[in-house]
Design an enzyme around this catalytic site. Structure first.
Site, PDB file in Angstrom:
ATOM      1  CG  HIS A  62      -7.324  -1.239  49.113  1.00 51.89           C
ATOM      2  ND1 HIS A  62      -8.335  -0.956  48.104  1.00 51.89           N
ATOM      3  CD2 HIS A  62      -7.795  -0.599  49.951  1.00 51.89           C
ATOM      4  CE1 HIS A  62      -8.401   0.155  47.989  1.00 51.89           C
ATOM      5  NE2 HIS A  62      -7.574   0.835  49.200  1.00 51.89           N
ATOM      6  CG  ASP A 117     -10.196  -5.555  42.968  1.00 50.52           C
ATOM      7  OD1 ASP A 117     -10.556  -5.143  43.805  1.00 50.52           O
ATOM      8  OD2 ASP A 117      -9.025  -4.585  43.359  1.00 50.52           O
TER       9      ASP A 117
END
Length: 381
Positions: A131, A161
């Site tokens: 992540h 992200d």
């Protein structure tokens, strides 16, 4: 589907995913591209999926079962008329689905094939899960964040992200489209969050090489060590941000805080930073956040409020520039950047998943009976 904006006329096929790839496609959709999102025919429960997600705004959505060869064929038919294809699967997954670069370019060699991963398409970690926090940790973008002697805090998922992931992919897609203008050919864009987050640290590498950045966290000009570049708590329990680095800005801050008559140390003298921090903490702590902001108005003190994302939408400056917009009852950031000749329109709210299936398949030339047959078979939703 024709939309306003500099990318009007561009068609993007997006394979549904989470965070970085959808963010890249949101940027393209905001700027006028017709983005068609391919969702599952039978949507499952996504960990971060929600009904009014701004990362689903401004595009159409079709529900397709890509485990059915007929579903894969429908996606490839979409690709035939598209400019861009975007997927955010682990390496090899798209190929196994029949939607890898070779399969897509066999149908349309002009397509720019955008790939979004954390680790990249190759390398020892490529097949591993991860992540944002893992990617930015490996890239060297997490370690410098935080106070001296404390562990690095998770900076939400902005760095990996979005800044290092989605924006990098969108930039890569646009660069490949520009190159296609001369070559006439598409290509694969391998966007990795590790690569993108590493790029964000470029200046730190230069500062360290120049001897003006230490390897200790919280010991440098821009990482919270300097008292004139930090956040402070105000009398009402809120916060202000101070960025008075240059001498003239520091002079304005001193006046705003009423410290002109104080025997202040030279603000860039690192040995005096602890004492200076005590002075600023006391001076700022006497006032509420809004009182200080009012005192700083019209100056170059570089003192501003620390706003929550929800407060930010109500700030007069953001309101004047319409930095935030209401889309389907959700206040959220407006498309950016601005364009003077081809401004994009306000994005449409997220469509329910699969709700544009009939419309899109009709545009592909399928008859109603054929669409109903596919729906009955579970190939489309």
């Amino acid at each position: 589907m024709t939309k306003a904006g500099p990318l009007s006329g561009l068609t993007v096929v997006e394979m549904a995913g989470l965070a970085p790839a959808p963010y890249a496609c949101t940027v393209l959709a905001d700027l006028g591209a017709d983005v068609i999102r391919v969702d599952r025919a039978k949507p499952g429960t996504d960990v971060l999926g929600f009904e009014k997600d701004p990362l689903m705004r401004g595009r159409r959505t079709i529900g397709v079962n890509t485990k059915d060869p007929r579903g894969v064929e429908l996606v490839l038919r979409l690709v035939e008329g598209a400019d861009v294809f975007v997927e955010g699967f682990r390496p090899g997954v798209a190929e196994r689905m029949g939607l890898g670069p070779e399969q897509v370019h066999a149908r349309n060699p002009r397509v720019v094939y955008g790939r979004m991963t954390g680790w990249g398409q190759d390398g020892p970690l490529a097949p591993s899960a991860g992540h944002d926090i893992n990617y930015i940790g490996l890239a060297g973008a997490l370690e410098p964040i935080g106070r001296a002697g404390e562990r690095p805090p998770p900076p939400v998922n902005f760095i990996g992200d979005f800044a290092g992931g989605g924006l990098l992919l969108a930039m890569g897609v646009l660069a490949a489209l520009y190159e296609r203008g001369s070559s006439g050919r598409g290509q694969v864009v391998d966007a990795s969050m590790v690569d993108g987050a590493a790029m964000l640290t470029a200046q730190l590498h230069g500062l360290r090489a120049s001897g003006v950045w230490t390897e200790e966290r919280g010991d440098n000009l821009l990482d919270g060590a300097a008292p004139f570049y930090d956040t402070y708590e105000t009398a009402d329990g809120k916060y202000v941000a101070v960025g008075a680095i240059e001498a003239r800005f520091w002079a304005d801050l001193v006046r705003v805080l009423g410290l002109e008559d104080e025997d202040l140390p030279v603000h860039v003298d690192k040995s005096q930073w602890p004492r200076l921090r005590e002075i600023l903490t006391a001076a700022i702590g006497k006032h509420t956040r809004d009182e200080l902001v009012a005192r700083a108005e019209g100056t170059d003190a570089c003192l501003t409020p620390v706003l929550s994302p929800w407060e930010a939408a109500r700030h007069p400056h953001n309101a004047a520039r319409e930095t935030f917009v209401d889309i389907g009852g959700v206040v959220q950031p407006a498309p950016a950047p601005r364009f003077d000749r081809t401004p994009p329109s306000t994005p449409s709210p997220p469509h329910p998943k699969g709700s544009d299936t009939t419309e899109v398949l009709t545009e592909l030339g399928l008859e109603t009976a054929a669409i109903e047959e596919l729906r009955a078979a579970g190939t489309v939703s």
